[in-house]
Motif scaffolding. Sequence first.
Motif, short mmCIF file in Angstrom:
data_model
loop_
_atom_site.label_atom_id
_atom_site.label_comp_id
_atom_site.label_asym_id
_atom_site.label_seq_id
_atom_site.Cartn_x
_atom_site.Cartn_y
_atom_site.Cartn_z
N UNK A 156 -1.77 -67.94 -29.76
CA UNK A 156 -2.35 -67.40 -30.98
C UNK A 156 -3.43 -66.40 -30.61
N UNK A 157 -3.39 -65.24 -31.25
CA UNK A 157 -4.30 -64.15 -30.91
C UNK A 157 -5.05 -63.66 -32.14
N UNK A 158 -6.22 -63.05 -31.91
CA UNK A 158 -6.90 -62.30 -32.95
C UNK A 158 -6.57 -60.83 -32.70
N UNK A 159 -6.52 -60.05 -33.77
CA UNK A 159 -5.90 -58.73 -33.70
C UNK A 159 -6.89 -57.57 -33.53
N UNK A 160 -7.89 -57.77 -32.66
CA UNK A 160 -8.79 -56.68 -32.31
C UNK A 160 -9.31 -56.97 -30.91
N UNK A 161 -8.58 -56.51 -29.90
CA UNK A 161 -8.90 -56.92 -28.54
C UNK A 161 -8.56 -55.81 -27.54
N UNK A 162 -9.20 -55.90 -26.37
CA UNK A 162 -8.92 -54.97 -25.28
C UNK A 162 -7.60 -55.30 -24.58
N UNK A 163 -7.33 -56.59 -24.43
CA UNK A 163 -6.14 -57.03 -23.69
C UNK A 163 -5.76 -58.43 -24.14
N UNK A 164 -4.72 -58.98 -23.53
CA UNK A 164 -4.25 -60.29 -24.01
C UNK A 164 -5.24 -61.40 -23.70
N UNK A 165 -6.02 -61.24 -22.65
CA UNK A 165 -7.02 -62.27 -22.35
C UNK A 165 -8.09 -62.32 -23.44
N UNK A 166 -8.56 -61.14 -23.87
CA UNK A 166 -9.55 -61.08 -24.94
C UNK A 166 -8.97 -61.56 -26.26
N UNK A 167 -7.69 -61.27 -26.47
CA UNK A 167 -7.05 -61.55 -27.76
C UNK A 167 -6.85 -63.04 -28.01
N UNK A 168 -6.58 -63.80 -26.98
CA UNK A 168 -6.17 -65.19 -27.14
C UNK A 168 -7.27 -66.06 -27.75
#
Length: 431
Positions: A156-168
């Motif tokens: 599950x991710x949030x939709x304002x991130x630099x990359x997948x690590x930040x998004x998770x």
Amino acid sequence: MKKIIYSLLFFCLLGNINAQQTPANKQTTAFSIEGATAHLGNGKVIENSLIIFNEGKITFVGSAMMKIARQGNIINAKGKHIYPGFIAANATLGLVEIDAVKASDDQREIGIMNPHIRSLIAYNAESKVVESMRPNGVLMAQVTPRGGTLSGTSSIVQLDAWNWEDASIKTDDAIHMNWPTSFTSGRWWLGEDPALKPDKNYSKNINKIISYFSDAKNYLAGDKSPKNLPFEATKGLFNGNTKLYLHASGEKEITDAITEMKKLGINNLVVVHGVGAENISEILVSNNVPVILDRPHRNPDSDDDAYDYTYTIAKILTDKGILVGLGMEGQMERMNSRNLPFYAGTFAAHGLDKEEAVKLITYNNAKILGIDSFVGTLEVGKDATLFISEGDALDMRTNIISKAFIQGRDVSLESHQTKLWKRYSNKYKSK
């Protein structure tokens, strides 16, 4: 040589121009939003509300009439509406950018049994499609793999991130399985009868699944030698830490899937699609199995279904005591994920209470995905992931987002589409 360098610089600059916006900075000042009608996501509504959040967390939720000091930036939202960030379940956002470009398609892996495949590491945080979610209030998503019998693991991710690590915001939350169907149809293009008929291989296909999980269970109980990564990935299914999403439709299929998984000791289950679930609601309720429905804008699967079956099914299942969420799987699912609130609005227009419809894509989805402890509702202590709409966010005519925050960060509502809209609006104004 100079031409090559200039060309490379041109394309680099072009890429920067077309890249997604820079993610918002961490919240450094408090916000107080007052005067709006607050839809808390749990079915409750506060008129003339006051919402305060600081350092990414909500610190106050109540009436603006209460004598409490406002903090930081004060936003007058009188006449507007405030909602928790909407959550798109069972989506492939960020896994495919352009369907016709194979190199940008990362939604499925080769093979049939892939419980160890992680969708998160393929998630593209700079997707043009992802950035188009925020202007409609869709701020989080469950990134889900497709294909095979065991498709892999979602996150599950949030939709304002630099990359997948930040998004998770929750990593490897569930494994997804496509349950076989008990009916099959002939390949009409080969001259076969296209009518549905019982699938003679249905029992055989189920036995393959049972055998696979039995082998995995025995492996985990043994010395784990030699190391088997797919079997290792199933550990959470047996100890209850990982959910198994059963992508299944049909009374027989859903019943068989729940029964067989329970026999194997896999109890943390979610049914996805769930056509026919209303007829076996007792099984779902007694086993505490929620259902993630497909989008309502589709034709009924069976000739025996009511013409409005896909519009009323959310109310039917909710009335039977089943926890219901809303997923995005289907045609053009990534682009259509931005319409998540309007699908919930369709359920509301066909009998489901409006606040119950809001719950489908806030609290209910958060509860099913296992993230309700920190998102899904406007409550003190939870993440300040929320947005302000000019009107009813489930109505495309009034879903006009003026502000959106993810973990307290004031995120951009610009996208490729909004830029084009402004560009051509100005063009016609100048004539």
